[in-house]
Design an enzyme around this catalytic site. Structure first.
Site, PDB file in Angstrom:
ATOM      1  N   TRP A   1      40.111  27.718  46.277  1.00 19.22           N
ATOM      2  CA  TRP A   1      40.486  27.180  44.967  1.00 19.22           C
ATOM      3  C   TRP A   1      41.789  27.800  44.462  1.00 19.22           C
ATOM      4  CZ3 TRP A   1      36.389  25.540  40.871  1.00 19.22           C
ATOM      5  CH2 TRP A   1      35.575  24.544  41.417  1.00 19.22           C
TER       6      TRP A   1
ATOM      7  N   GLY B   1      39.235  32.091  48.621  1.00 15.98           N
ATOM      8  CA  GLY B   1      40.566  31.773  48.116  1.00 15.98           C
ATOM      9  C   GLY B   1      40.973  30.326  48.183  1.00 15.98           C
TER      10      GLY B   1
ATOM     11  N   LYS C   1      30.585  25.379  38.510  1.00 14.34           N
ATOM     12  CA  LYS C   1      29.532  24.835  39.365  1.00 14.34           C
ATOM     13  C   LYS C   1      28.159  25.126  38.765  1.00 14.34           C
ATOM     14  CE  LYS C   1      28.996  26.426  43.659  1.00 14.34           C
ATOM     15  NZ  LYS C   1      29.335  26.435  45.083  1.00 14.34           N
TER      16      LYS C   1
ATOM     17  N   ASP D   1      36.807  38.630  42.107  1.00 14.43           N
ATOM     18  CA  ASP D   1      35.609  38.512  42.925  1.00 14.43           C
ATOM     19  C   ASP D   1      35.159  39.905  43.328  1.00 14.43           C
ATOM     20  OD1 ASP D   1      33.741  37.885  45.226  1.00 14.43           O
ATOM     21  OD2 ASP D   1      34.446  35.869  44.807  1.00 14.43           O
TER      22      ASP D   1
ATOM     23  N   ASP E   1      33.977  43.085  39.061  1.00  9.96           N
ATOM     24  CA  ASP E   1      32.958  42.288  38.374  1.00  9.96           C
ATOM     25  C   ASP E   1      33.544  41.683  37.108  1.00  9.96           C
ATOM     26  OD1 ASP E   1      30.709  41.260  37.153  1.00  9.96           O
ATOM     27  OD2 ASP E   1      29.484  43.056  37.443  1.00  9.96           O
TER      28      ASP E   1
ATOM     29  N   ASP F   1      33.563  28.583  40.809  1.00  8.05           N
ATOM     30  CA  ASP F   1      32.813  27.944  41.890  1.00  8.05           C
ATOM     31  C   ASP F   1      31.748  28.911  42.411  1.00  8.05           C
ATOM     32  OD1 ASP F   1      32.296  25.748  43.592  1.00  8.05           O
ATOM     33  OD2 ASP F   1      33.453  26.646  45.212  1.00  8.05           O
TER      34      ASP F   1
END
Length: 235
Positions: free
Chosen positions: A81, A79, A182, A102, A118, A142
């Site tokens: 971000w 959490g 990322k 998530d 998902d 990320d």
């Protein structure tokens, strides 16, 4: 646990005694965490993870997050971000909306909607847009695949995750929206980078200082989403 002194009497580097049930990689990870200044700083500043400083640094450079935006955070746990995005868009003042998703559960972040599930599920884009009240202005990711230690395998896994995130972003972003993801160095070469340049007006890589020096991670920032091609356009 032991420590090395830097010569001035200060304990600079924490060393863990090897535990029988701890693998070498686990040992290295624990030592790195204990000696990481960003980990200690995150605890002091109230961020849930050191990763918060990566987003702060990126946003300070490119002004990605603005008051009132609609934000999606893929792979949001734990959490950090979400916390940064909430502060930057003025969520506590009733400005904007944020949805995190998530596979792992997280402690609630005030004002943030969260889906434990998902993001590649067929109904995920529609669920996200329903919670946002429309299309997203920014999609953040990320996410990182669990490392195997095999360089080529890890490279393929992170590229695949990035491809999934990009595909998701195309489905939920409003025209003009932005995408931050990322990757690993070399992870957005070839077709992946070409697709981003086709779909966004500006694409660049950023490596924040908060990324560990020995890490090959960096972030690809794609700004100015052109939108999905119209049906029947042949694009």
């Amino acid at each position: 646990m032991s420590a090395r002194s830097g010569g001035g009497g200060r304990e600079l580097t924490v060393r863990l005694k090897t535990a029988k049930k701890r693998t070498t990689s686990q040992q290295r990870w624990l030592e790195r965490q204990l000696n990481d200044p960003y980990v200690a700083r995150a605890k002091r500043d109230g961020w849930r993870s050191r990763a918060a400083y990566k987003l702060i640094e990126i946003d300070d450079k490119v002004r990605l997050l603005k008051p009132g935006q609609r934000i999606v955070d893929l792979g949001a746990a734990p959490g950090g971000w979400l916390q940064v995005a909430a502060k930057r868009i003025g969520l506590e003042k009733g400005q904007g909306k944020i949805v995190g998703i998530d596979l792992l559960a997280i402690d609630p972040v005030p004002g943030v909607a969260f889906i434990q599930g998902d993001f590649t599920a067929e109904d995920a884009p529609d669920r996200l847009k329903e919670l946002l009240g429309g299309e997203a202005d920014v999609v953040l990711s990320d996410m990182a695949a669990n490392a195997t230690g095999h360089k080529q395998t890890d490279h393929l896994k992170i590229v695949y995750l990035a491809e999934l995130a990009i595909d998701f972003a195309r489905q939920v972003l409003a025209p003009g929206g932005h995408f931050l993801c990322k990757v690993l160095q070399g992870g957005t070469e070839g077709q992946l980078l070409a697709d981003l340049k086709r779909d966004f007006t500006t694409v660049k890589h950023i490596k924040p200082q908060a990324s560990r020096a020995d890490s090959s991670e960096l972030y690809v920032l794609a700004m100015g989403y052109r939108g999905l091609p119209a049906a029947g356009s042949g694009a």
